[in-house]
Design a protein around this motif. Structure first.
Motif, mmCIF file in Angstrom:
data_model
loop_
_atom_site.group_PDB
_atom_site.id
_atom_site.type_symbol
_atom_site.label_atom_id
_atom_site.label_comp_id
_atom_site.label_asym_id
_atom_site.label_seq_id
_atom_site.Cartn_x
_atom_site.Cartn_y
_atom_site.Cartn_z
ATOM 1 N N GLU A 362 0.854 -1.182 0.000
ATOM 2 C CA GLU A 362 0.000 0.000 0.000
ATOM 3 C C GLU A 362 0.891 1.234 0.000
ATOM 4 O OE1 GLU A 362 -0.530 -0.146 4.861
ATOM 5 O OE2 GLU A 362 -2.239 -0.511 3.557
ATOM 6 N N VAL A 363 0.265 2.398 0.001
ATOM 7 C CA VAL A 363 1.039 3.637 0.018
ATOM 8 C C VAL A 363 1.671 3.827 1.389
ATOM 9 C CG1 VAL A 363 -0.430 4.756 -1.692
ATOM 10 C CG2 VAL A 363 -0.979 4.985 0.736
ATOM 11 N N LEU A 364 2.746 4.603 1.424
ATOM 12 C CA LEU A 364 3.368 4.945 2.700
ATOM 13 C C LEU A 364 2.414 5.832 3.497
ATOM 14 C CD1 LEU A 364 6.936 5.731 1.359
ATOM 15 C CD2 LEU A 364 6.296 3.767 2.754
ATOM 16 N N HIS A 365 2.285 5.542 4.774
ATOM 17 C CA HIS A 365 1.292 6.284 5.552
ATOM 18 C C HIS A 365 1.905 6.921 6.795
ATOM 19 C CE1 HIS A 365 1.185 2.182 7.361
ATOM 20 N NE2 HIS A 365 1.019 2.845 8.504
ATOM 21 N N HIS A 366 3.172 7.273 6.748
ATOM 22 C CA HIS A 366 3.776 8.020 7.857
ATOM 23 C C HIS A 366 2.979 9.312 8.066
ATOM 24 C CE1 HIS A 366 6.719 9.711 10.546
ATOM 25 N NE2 HIS A 366 7.582 8.726 10.330
ATOM 26 N N ASN A 367 2.825 9.697 9.315
ATOM 27 C CA ASN A 367 2.014 10.873 9.630
ATOM 28 C C ASN A 367 2.633 12.174 9.142
ATOM 29 O OD1 ASN A 367 0.046 9.369 10.938
ATOM 30 N ND2 ASN A 367 1.112 9.450 12.897
ATOM 31 N N HIS A 368 3.904 12.149 8.776
ATOM 32 C CA HIS A 368 4.609 13.385 8.496
ATOM 33 C C HIS A 368 5.035 13.463 7.026
ATOM 34 C CE1 HIS A 368 4.678 14.085 12.785
ATOM 35 N NE2 HIS A 368 5.298 12.942 12.985
ATOM 36 N N ASP A 369 4.525 14.447 6.316
ATOM 37 C CA ASP A 369 5.032 14.779 4.993
ATOM 38 C C ASP A 369 5.318 16.273 4.879
ATOM 39 O OD1 ASP A 369 2.485 15.751 4.957
ATOM 40 O OD2 ASP A 369 1.739 14.377 3.424
ATOM 41 N N GLN A 370 5.307 16.952 6.033
ATOM 42 C CA GLN A 370 5.779 18.336 6.136
ATOM 43 C C GLN A 370 6.703 18.396 7.342
ATOM 44 O OE1 GLN A 370 1.895 20.399 6.249
ATOM 45 N NE2 GLN A 370 2.575 21.503 4.442
ATOM 46 N N TYR A 371 7.940 18.762 7.098
ATOM 47 C CA TYR A 371 8.942 18.708 8.161
ATOM 48 C C TYR A 371 10.158 19.525 7.742
ATOM 49 C CZ TYR A 371 10.161 15.084 4.791
ATOM 50 O OH TYR A 371 10.404 14.406 3.627
ATOM 51 N N ILE A 372 11.035 19.779 8.706
ATOM 52 C CA ILE A 372 12.363 20.311 8.428
ATOM 53 C C ILE A 372 13.365 19.371 9.066
ATOM 54 C CG2 ILE A 372 11.801 22.741 8.059
ATOM 55 C CD1 ILE A 372 12.271 23.315 10.936
ATOM 56 N N LEU A 373 14.555 19.264 8.475
ATOM 57 C CA LEU A 373 15.556 18.297 8.917
ATOM 58 C C LEU A 373 16.810 19.030 9.391
ATOM 59 C CD1 LEU A 373 15.239 15.673 6.030
ATOM 60 C CD2 LEU A 373 14.064 15.696 8.226
ATOM 61 N N PRO A 374 17.048 19.098 10.711
ATOM 62 C CA PRO A 374 18.296 19.691 11.210
ATOM 63 C C PRO A 374 19.521 18.822 10.916
ATOM 64 C CG PRO A 374 16.579 19.683 12.901
ATOM 65 C CD PRO A 374 16.126 18.790 11.797
ATOM 66 N N PHE A 379 14.298 15.281 12.865
ATOM 67 C CA PHE A 379 13.297 16.011 12.104
ATOM 68 C C PHE A 379 12.421 16.821 13.044
ATOM 69 C CE2 PHE A 379 10.577 12.635 13.537
ATOM 70 C CZ PHE A 379 9.269 13.099 13.443
ATOM 71 N N VAL A 380 11.857 17.896 12.496
ATOM 72 C CA VAL A 380 10.899 18.738 13.206
ATOM 73 C C VAL A 380 9.607 18.695 12.402
ATOM 74 C CG1 VAL A 380 10.383 21.029 14.114
ATOM 75 C CG2 VAL A 380 12.756 20.223 14.031
ATOM 76 N N SER A 381 8.530 18.245 13.012
ATOM 77 C CA SER A 381 7.280 18.049 12.294
ATOM 78 C C SER A 381 6.519 19.356 12.121
ATOM 79 C CB SER A 381 6.400 17.032 13.034
ATOM 80 O OG SER A 381 5.984 17.574 14.279
ATOM 81 N N HIS A 382 5.526 19.309 11.235
ATOM 82 C CA HIS A 382 4.685 20.470 10.963
ATOM 83 C C HIS A 382 3.972 20.943 12.226
ATOM 84 C CE1 HIS A 382 1.790 23.013 8.811
ATOM 85 N NE2 HIS A 382 0.855 22.454 9.555
ATOM 86 N N SER A 383 3.503 20.013 13.047
ATOM 87 C CA SER A 383 2.761 20.384 14.250
ATOM 88 C C SER A 383 3.625 21.125 15.259
ATOM 89 C CB SER A 383 2.179 19.127 14.909
ATOM 90 O OG SER A 383 3.209 18.218 15.246
#
Length: 514
Positions: A362-374, A379-383
């Motif tokens: 199936e498709v990847l279903h990780h909760n995060h597709d908006q983030y920044i990577l130090p 990673f730092v999530s959108h929330s």
């Protein structure tokens, strides 16, 4: 509210910027004094329980040089191997399988591998985009390694999805655009144009537009004497696309885990060289070198989302999870076999990625597709990053509220809208520029110049020709316009709007235009 002063406006702004700068060392979401580590959320991606075999010596596999007229064409190379024009019996046996076909278009070739053990033809596909070779294909370590990978995939029992290897004859951006159009991503007719089947298989029709692309990897790997400024190879995994688009974090985690198994160079998540930052500024200004380095990496990641989106950007715009694996190998002062060892290690990591992705149903279903990577491990999530962005923009809302209470009865509509109308005309320059070019650097330069000129125009108008009440009314509309522009940008990705917000908020909200 009438007693609102500058400290009430400045305080949330300062807290927001401080919070943003603390992302590499503090996670408010988890309540820990450390940034969240990148993890794989998809349980089917069992990356730690299998291995890939070592690759053989490339020189021993490819003993006969290819004919000069065929040196840059992948289909011709495959045809020559099958016809024993190139001495490689191991590959020749694999390439006679009916599950592999090759096809040419104007700016690329496509090698298609279908699973040999699948009961039905799969509709899902994985795509690997290969760079145009710097030399002949059989003189390029990366392309010879890919030929070995193709031969392994043909015989592979784990292959559950169709594999498409796109060999570019042009720049990667142009090649990928043409492939997606031909594939049907941008074409309402499905796009079967200019197709030509090579002769090493008796297949009468080559069709790949029926497949649904799950993931796409752009392999941007070169070895050259042009990279002689450093004796160390540069290795990057680029995720940034245009408009703040990013691939699912599970895909990024898969690439990092697999590549770290076999290709053990330090990995960057952006395209910039920050050695000057790490060598001159981090030791001097930061007591924690790890924090200083991660802060620089985070800033570079955010900047690259604006100025330097990866070659895979167009696939992200089509809704395809995609990323770029980029390596620059300095040929100077390195023996050829050492460079080939690096190439085979990199392709071995790529094979590990493809095996993991083939296990998905199936498709990847990780909760995060908006983030920044130090860094490559954090990673730092959108929330989490959206909260400091809200604090930075909060002074605009407070200034608007104060001005509405004070000036709503004395609002100067005609003059204010005339001034804003004159400034807004400048934004049309961007639309005009877009009609002539799609170059992101040019468009961003034009946009920045337009905004700067508009700001100067508004400042001049404010100070020279408007009365006190009119200036305050103008400030109200400028703050409203700033919120209207920045909120969608920050929601798309913080990189798109944070820098301009940090600059514009003090100018528009910290002091009154009285």
């Amino acid at each position: 509210m009438m007693k609102l002063n500058n400290k009430h406006l400045v305080l949330p702004y300062i807290i927001g910027i401080t919070w943003l700068l603390c992302h590499p060392i503090i996670s408010v979401i988890t309540g820990e004094f450390k940034c969240r580590g990148i993890f794989t959320d998809e349980h089917q991606l069992d990356l730690h329980n299998y291995d890939t075999e070592m690759y053989p010596n490339l020189t021993e596999i490819f003993k006969t040089p290819i004919h000069t007229g065929r040196k840059h064409n992948m289909c011709s190379v495959l045809d020559a191997i099958v016809n024993d024009e190139i001495s490689s019996s191991e590959l020749s046996k694999s390439f006679t399988s009916p599950t592999i076909t090759c096809h040419e278009e104007t700016s690329f070739q496509v090698v298609k591998i279908e699973p040999s053990l699948a009961p039905t033809s799969p509709l899902e596909a994985l795509v690997v985009v290969l760079p145009k070779p710097d030399t002949a294909i059989l003189e390029s370590g990366i392309h010879k390694s890919i030929l070995i990978l193709v031969s392994r995939l043909v015989r592979s029992p784990y292959l559950a999805k169709t594999m498409l290897f796109v060999m570019c004859d042009d720049e990667v951006d142009t090649c990928l655009n043409n492939f997606l159009v031909s594939f049907g991503a941008n074409s309402p007719t499905g796009g079967h144009r200019n197709k030509k089947q090579k002769s090493f298989h008796n297949i009468h029709m080559f069709s790949y537009a029926k497949y649904f692309i799950r993931q796409l990897i752009v392999l941007d790997v070169h070895d050259s004497v042009d990279y002689n400024t450093s004796t160390q190879s540069k290795f990057r995994i680029l995720t940034q696309g245009k408009k703040g688009l990013l691939p699912n974090l599970d895909f990024v985690s898969t690439a990092l885990v697999s590549m770290n198994y076999y290709y053990r160079y330090p990995v960057q998540m952006h395209p910039y060289d920050l050695s000057w930052w790490d060598q001159h500024y981090v030791p001097k200004y930061f007591s924690s070198e790890r924090y200083g380095s991660d802060l620089g990496q985070m800033g570079a990641f955010m900047l690259s989302a604006i100025l330097s989106p990866g070659p895979h950007s167009q696939a992200l715009e089509e809704g395809i999870d995609s990323l770029t694996i980029q390596a620059r190998l300095p040929r100077q002062n390195q023996a050829p076999h050492l460079i080939e060892n690096e190439m085979t290690s990199l392709v071995r990591g790529l094979e590990h990625i493809l095996r993991g992705l083939n296990s998905l149903q199936e498709v990847l279903h990780h909760n995060h597709d908006q983030y920044i990577l130090p860094s490559a491990s954090k990673f730092v999530s959108h929330s989490e990053y959206i909260l400091p962005a809200v604090l930075v923009l909060l002074p605009l809302a407070l200034r608007i509220l104060l001005l509405i209470i004070q000036d709503i009865e004395r609002f100067q509509f005609v003059k204010v809208f005339s001034a804003i109308g004159g400034a807004m005309v400048l934004s049309c320059i961007l639309l005009l520029a877009r009609s002539f070019t799609n170059d992101e650097v040019i468009l961003n330069s034009v946009m920045f110049s337009s905004y700067a000129f508009a700001l100067q125009f508004m400042t001049y108008t404010t100070t020279k020709s408007l009365e006190k009440e009119e200036r305050q009314s103008l400030q109200l509309l400028m703050c409203l316009l700033a919120i209207y522009i920045h909120v969608p940008l920050v929601l798309a990705h913080i990189s798109l709007g944070m820098l301009s917000a940090i600059v514009m908020v003090p100018i528009l909200a910290f002091y009154s235009f009285k």
